[in-house]
Design an enzyme around this catalytic site. Sequence first.
Site, PDB file in Angstrom:
ATOM      1  NE  ARG A 114      57.636  94.129  -5.343  1.00  0.00           N
ATOM      2  CZ  ARG A 114      56.808  94.567  -6.281  1.00  0.00           C
ATOM      3  NH1 ARG A 114      56.242  93.710  -7.094  1.00  0.00           N
ATOM      4  NH2 ARG A 114      56.550  95.847  -6.419  1.00  0.00           N
ATOM      5  CD  GLN A 115      66.953  94.888  -6.433  1.00  0.00           C
ATOM      6  OE1 GLN A 115      66.086  94.466  -7.190  1.00  0.00           O
ATOM      7  NE2 GLN A 115      68.243  94.665  -6.637  1.00  0.00           N
ATOM      8  CE  LYS A 211      56.267  85.138  -9.470  1.00  0.00           C
ATOM      9  NZ  LYS A 211      55.452  86.255  -8.947  1.00  0.00           N
ATOM     10  NE  ARG A 213      58.565  88.697 -11.524  1.00  0.00           N
ATOM     11  CZ  ARG A 213      57.408  89.210 -11.929  1.00  0.00           C
ATOM     12  NH1 ARG A 213      57.299  89.748 -13.128  1.00  0.00           N
ATOM     13  NH2 ARG A 213      56.360  89.181 -11.142  1.00  0.00           N
ATOM     14  CB  SER A 240      53.169  95.005  -9.718  1.00  0.00           C
ATOM     15  OG  SER A 240      53.750  96.096 -10.354  1.00  0.00           O
TER      16      SER A 240
HETATM   17  C1  R5P Z   1      56.388  88.535  -6.003  1.00  0.00           C
HETATM   18  O1  R5P Z   1      56.803  87.411  -5.918  1.00  0.00           O
HETATM   19  C2  R5P Z   1      55.069  88.959  -5.449  1.00  0.00           C
HETATM   20  O2  R5P Z   1      54.614  88.107  -4.444  1.00  0.00           O
HETATM   21  C3  R5P Z   1      54.018  89.096  -6.513  1.00  0.00           C
HETATM   22  O3  R5P Z   1      53.674  87.823  -7.018  1.00  0.00           O
HETATM   23  C4  R5P Z   1      54.521  89.957  -7.642  1.00  0.00           C
HETATM   24  O4  R5P Z   1      55.123  91.105  -7.149  1.00  0.00           O
HETATM   25  C5  R5P Z   1      53.380  90.325  -8.555  1.00  0.00           C
HETATM   26  O5  R5P Z   1      53.861  91.149  -9.577  1.00  0.00           O
HETATM   27  P1  R5P Z   1      53.167  91.186 -11.000  1.00  0.00           P
HETATM   28  O6  R5P Z   1      51.715  91.526 -10.788  1.00  0.00           O
HETATM   29  O7  R5P Z   1      53.898  92.267 -11.726  1.00  0.00           O
HETATM   30  O8  R5P Z   1      53.368  89.854 -11.628  1.00  0.00           O
END
Ligand code: R5P
Length: 312
Positions: A114-115, A211, A213, A240
């Site tokens: 992801r990074q 979304k 964040r 996560s």
């Molecule tokens: C990121 O965009 C991934 O697709 C997941 O949505 C994200 O990693 C989920 O992480 P968390 O459960 O911490 O929101």
Amino acid sequence: MKESTKRAMSPRIATRSPSRSASLVVHAFDETAGLAKRLARALNARASLILEHRFPDRECLVRVAHRNDAEAIVVQSFNEPDGKLLPALLAADALHRAGARRVTLVAPYLAYMRQDRVFRPGESVSQTVFGECLGRWFDRVFTVEAHLHRIRRLSEATKCRGRSLSAAPVVAQWLARQAPDALVVGPDEESQTLVESIARVAGVRWAAGIKTRIDDRRVRIRFPDLPAGDRAVIVDDIASSGATIAAAAGALRARGVRTLDAVVVHAIFARGALELMRRAGVRRIVSCDTIPHPTNRISCAPLIAAALESSL
Ligand code: R5P
């Protein structure tokens, strides 16, 4: 046998010749022994456990049981990756030294994807560092649903041959059996390709949210285009902190969805994640077996075995 007849009989795995299978060994660490056994069975290969020893100073020693020149597959999943990377690299080195003709890594969950860019000044690109490290020691890397959104191929990160397999076929099979009338919902833009493929195979409707964040454990999600319906299954590649699925569940319930399930490919589930998702109204949470977890209901072994089989 004619090609069309072979295809009708389907699994290519069933047509594998015993002599080739005898020269293939699937090596596993303790945690991946279950998936490795399922893979070895599907490939008609031998499974072997890698001995992992920790010295008093916490340094690690691995020992592999490998015959000269047999092809080696190492299964290591990279949830909590920092303590698992070095044992995997040591196993690759040990297998090369033992004479393996090729060493393939099956990492059902690949960390640090992801990074994939410098988001803020002073950061590293973890995807490149982690990927190139694997590519330096393994000949090939196979994974499932790697989080690749700014590069198209896994090999761009690992600099070795490899493939990221889509979990869509196995998730779609589960959906078709367990929730055939549900709307499949991706929580964000990045989940769109996955949910679209699942919906196409399962023959169901889909939607994806938008979304934002806020931080590691807080997100905001909205669904501008949501088809009507009172039953939905949220599908994401990773859960996560659980914040993404919980926020999606909250937004869906506010729009009248009454029955909510969630399917995640990689069940990272940090502390408190399951409770968070349940409190948000998710009734059933299931996952693929890329990371061992009590919610595992969908096996990716057939998917991985078929990909390995076609590339041997
Ligand atoms: C990121 O965009 C991934 O697709 C997941 O949505 C994200 O990693 C989920 O992480 P968390 O459960 O911490 O929101």
